[in-house]
Design a protein around this motif. Sequence first.
Motif, mmCIF file in Angstrom:
data_model
loop_
_atom_site.group_PDB
_atom_site.id
_atom_site.type_symbol
_atom_site.label_atom_id
_atom_site.label_comp_id
_atom_site.label_asym_id
_atom_site.label_seq_id
_atom_site.Cartn_x
_atom_site.Cartn_y
_atom_site.Cartn_z
ATOM 1 N N ASP A 31 0.852 -1.302 0.045
ATOM 2 C CA ASP A 31 -0.048 0.196 -0.030
ATOM 3 C C ASP A 31 0.792 1.254 0.025
ATOM 4 O O ASP A 31 2.132 1.158 -0.005
ATOM 5 C CB ASP A 31 -1.090 -0.023 1.175
ATOM 6 N N LEU A 32 0.005 2.413 -0.062
ATOM 7 C CA LEU A 32 0.964 3.675 0.019
ATOM 8 C C LEU A 32 1.888 3.824 1.194
ATOM 9 O O LEU A 32 2.823 4.706 1.007
ATOM 10 C CB LEU A 32 -0.109 4.864 -0.073
ATOM 11 N N GLU A 33 1.865 3.199 2.256
ATOM 12 C CA GLU A 33 2.668 3.188 3.371
ATOM 13 C C GLU A 33 3.708 2.088 3.352
ATOM 14 O O GLU A 33 4.540 2.061 4.264
ATOM 15 C CB GLU A 33 1.921 3.351 4.719
ATOM 16 N N GLY A 34 3.733 1.214 2.163
ATOM 17 C CA GLY A 34 4.581 0.271 2.070
ATOM 18 C C GLY A 34 4.502 -1.176 2.766
ATOM 19 O O GLY A 34 4.852 -2.076 2.765
ATOM 20 N N ARG A 35 3.133 -1.252 3.371
ATOM 21 C CA ARG A 35 2.739 -2.277 3.978
ATOM 22 C C ARG A 35 2.371 -3.311 3.112
ATOM 23 O O ARG A 35 1.599 -2.915 2.368
ATOM 24 C CB ARG A 35 1.303 -1.698 4.867
ATOM 25 N N LEU A 36 2.323 -4.690 3.305
ATOM 26 C CA LEU A 36 2.015 -5.490 2.807
ATOM 27 C C LEU A 36 0.627 -5.922 2.868
ATOM 28 O O LEU A 36 0.191 -6.095 3.977
ATOM 29 C CB LEU A 36 2.854 -6.933 3.163
ATOM 30 N N VAL A 37 -0.075 -5.717 1.738
ATOM 31 C CA VAL A 37 -1.802 -6.089 1.545
ATOM 32 C C VAL A 37 -1.731 -7.341 0.891
ATOM 33 O O VAL A 37 -0.815 -7.602 -0.101
ATOM 34 C CB VAL A 37 -2.619 -5.020 1.142
ATOM 35 N N GLY A 70 -8.037 -18.356 2.094
ATOM 36 C CA GLY A 70 -8.584 -19.187 3.227
ATOM 37 C C GLY A 70 -9.573 -18.271 3.902
ATOM 38 O O GLY A 70 -10.661 -18.582 4.361
ATOM 39 N N LYS A 71 -8.955 -17.051 4.417
ATOM 40 C CA LYS A 71 -9.792 -16.312 5.185
ATOM 41 C C LYS A 71 -11.044 -15.480 4.655
ATOM 42 O O LYS A 71 -11.997 -14.663 5.021
ATOM 43 C CB LYS A 71 -8.947 -15.056 6.051
ATOM 44 N N ARG A 72 -10.880 -15.546 3.282
ATOM 45 C CA ARG A 72 -11.983 -15.024 2.264
ATOM 46 C C ARG A 72 -11.935 -13.548 2.542
ATOM 47 O O ARG A 72 -13.121 -12.882 2.785
ATOM 48 C CB ARG A 72 -13.241 -15.505 2.450
ATOM 49 N N ALA A 73 -10.809 -12.974 2.579
ATOM 50 C CA ALA A 73 -10.575 -11.531 3.223
ATOM 51 C C ALA A 73 -9.485 -10.800 2.170
ATOM 52 O O ALA A 73 -8.652 -11.580 1.916
ATOM 53 C CB ALA A 73 -10.436 -11.378 4.486
ATOM 54 N N ILE A 74 -9.469 -9.439 2.350
ATOM 55 C CA ILE A 74 -8.290 -8.485 2.186
ATOM 56 C C ILE A 74 -7.712 -8.387 3.413
ATOM 57 O O ILE A 74 -8.155 -7.917 4.546
ATOM 58 C CB ILE A 74 -8.529 -7.326 1.462
ATOM 59 N N ILE A 75 -6.353 -8.838 3.712
ATOM 60 C CA ILE A 75 -5.712 -8.541 4.803
ATOM 61 C C ILE A 75 -4.372 -7.525 4.493
ATOM 62 O O ILE A 75 -4.070 -7.599 3.418
ATOM 63 C CB ILE A 75 -5.189 -9.977 5.466
ATOM 64 N N ARG A 76 -3.779 -7.261 5.815
ATOM 65 C CA ARG A 76 -2.552 -6.468 5.740
ATOM 66 C C ARG A 76 -1.658 -6.583 6.848
ATOM 67 O O ARG A 76 -2.196 -6.847 8.127
ATOM 68 C CB ARG A 76 -3.067 -5.102 5.829
ATOM 69 N N ARG A 77 -0.562 -6.610 6.694
ATOM 70 C CA ARG A 77 0.504 -6.787 7.543
ATOM 71 C C ARG A 77 0.777 -5.295 8.277
ATOM 72 O O ARG A 77 1.420 -4.394 7.536
ATOM 73 C CB ARG A 77 1.763 -7.535 7.049
ATOM 74 N N GLU A 78 0.456 -5.094 9.404
ATOM 75 C CA GLU A 78 0.665 -3.559 9.982
ATOM 76 C C GLU A 78 2.116 -3.377 10.228
ATOM 77 O O GLU A 78 2.802 -4.403 10.294
ATOM 78 C CB GLU A 78 -0.452 -3.657 11.202
ATOM 79 N N HIS A 79 2.369 -2.030 10.804
ATOM 80 C CA HIS A 79 3.640 -1.776 10.984
ATOM 81 C C HIS A 79 4.277 -2.508 11.941
ATOM 82 O O HIS A 79 5.533 -2.934 12.107
ATOM 83 C CB HIS A 79 3.878 -0.218 11.278
ATOM 84 N N ASP A 80 3.243 -3.214 12.868
ATOM 85 C CA ASP A 80 3.915 -3.790 14.201
ATOM 86 C C ASP A 80 3.978 -5.432 13.911
ATOM 87 O O ASP A 80 4.466 -6.026 14.626
ATOM 88 C CB ASP A 80 3.126 -3.551 15.320
ATOM 89 N N GLY A 81 3.828 -5.608 12.485
ATOM 90 C CA GLY A 81 3.723 -7.180 12.307
ATOM 91 C C GLY A 81 2.758 -7.810 12.232
ATOM 92 O O GLY A 81 2.430 -9.168 11.947
ATOM 93 N N GLN A 82 1.634 -7.409 13.122
ATOM 94 C CA GLN A 82 0.264 -8.146 13.232
ATOM 95 C C GLN A 82 -0.467 -7.935 11.784
ATOM 96 O O GLN A 82 -0.599 -7.198 10.974
ATOM 97 C CB GLN A 82 -0.585 -7.316 14.142
ATOM 98 N N TRP A 83 -1.091 -9.147 11.437
ATOM 99 C CA TRP A 83 -2.106 -9.269 10.360
ATOM 100 C C TRP A 83 -3.814 -8.766 10.758
ATOM 101 O O TRP A 83 -3.957 -9.179 11.587
ATOM 102 C CB TRP A 83 -2.129 -10.428 9.788
ATOM 103 N N VAL A 111 -3.262 -2.080 -5.639
ATOM 104 C CA VAL A 111 -3.637 -0.686 -4.838
ATOM 105 C C VAL A 111 -3.312 0.657 -5.809
ATOM 106 O O VAL A 111 -2.341 0.802 -6.165
ATOM 107 C CB VAL A 111 -2.418 -0.322 -3.514
ATOM 108 N N LYS A 112 -4.638 1.409 -6.009
ATOM 109 C CA LYS A 112 -4.520 2.520 -6.780
ATOM 110 C C LYS A 112 -3.680 3.488 -6.103
ATOM 111 O O LYS A 112 -3.439 3.437 -4.957
ATOM 112 C CB LYS A 112 -5.923 2.903 -7.157
ATOM 113 N N ARG A 113 -3.229 4.421 -7.136
ATOM 114 C CA ARG A 113 -2.376 5.754 -6.454
ATOM 115 C C ARG A 113 -3.360 6.504 -5.419
ATOM 116 O O ARG A 113 -2.876 7.180 -4.481
ATOM 117 C CB ARG A 113 -1.954 6.645 -7.508
ATOM 118 N N ASP A 114 -4.653 6.519 -5.460
ATOM 119 C CA ASP A 114 -5.333 6.982 -4.410
ATOM 120 C C ASP A 114 -5.541 6.218 -3.074
ATOM 121 O O ASP A 114 -6.220 6.666 -2.151
ATOM 122 C CB ASP A 114 -6.733 7.239 -4.835
ATOM 123 N N GLY A 115 -4.841 5.011 -3.033
ATOM 124 C CA GLY A 115 -4.960 4.239 -1.903
ATOM 125 C C GLY A 115 -6.147 3.497 -1.726
ATOM 126 O O GLY A 115 -5.985 2.431 -0.928
#
Length: 302
Positions: free
Chosen positions: A81-87, A92-105, A125-129
């Motif tokens: 994403d725009l902050e460099g986080r892995l999305v 399996g979870k049937r979801a969009i998930i993201r690894r936060e800056h603290d490492g938690q998903w 991720v589009k340039r508008d986020g």
Amino acid sequence: MPMSEAIEIYDDRMGAMVRPGASLLLLADGSVHSEGPVYFHEDDSVVWSDAHGNRLLRWSASDGVSILRDVSDYQSGNYRDLEGRLVACSSGKRAIIRREHDGQWKVLVDRYQGKQLNSPNDLVVKRDGTIWFTDPPYGITEPNQGYGGEQEQPGCFVYRFDEATGAIDAVVTDMVRPNGLAFSPDEQLLYVSDTAAFNIPQGPHHIRVYEVVNGVSVSNGRVFAVIEPGEPDGLRVDEQGNIFTSSKDSVQVYAPDGTRLGKILVPETSANLTFGGQKRDRLFITAGKSLYAIELNTCGVQ
Ligand code: MG
């Protein structure tokens, strides 16, 4: 190790992309099914999904291969994403998930109109986020791609999710099994692959292109290219707007006008790809059990 030179050139525009002396390199093997590569310029590494092995892997030239998640809930496509986080798409979870800056998903979205998503497969991720993602049913229907369950959505759509407002909209509703997706460099076009032929006889195996309207929706969809052999899965676009798509025997390259320019032959069936390297001129390809790379005379869209 270097693989044999294997680029087919049908057009001078492809010839111009070939870097003399560059060859396809095998960087890693040993996955069950490699998918969803994403590049980290900070440490020159690639993170990708062993989608059927239910793991998330990382490669770097200095560290080799390591396991980032050994139960990844059948994570598939990855992006930043725009902050460099892995999305990521969690089949399996049937979801969009993201690894936060603290490492938690964190689960960002898993429902549309109150019903569970099918099983998100790939995203950008589009340039508008905003996050645009595909939602085929493979995590429900394929035992090695998810935890099963019931399909609650009436179809397989492409969604736009705006975390700022929480809004999720179905932007593409006329495809059978939307899978990979990418925007043109100016984000005025959206390309989406359809992998229906994978397990539906006579199903489409093409890429459709849509005009993006006001940055939030699409119109005027049409078939951009029929991909053979196999199906198009993941795709990416370079700075000139050329489309690089996976297929059964190769990564195929198409000009924005639909002309097929050439093929980068890959010894295993490619599933997805991404541009990386410090100049974004190195194409990383997830294929079969492996991760490959080849340097090109073109750069991926930032
Ligand atoms: Mg895919």
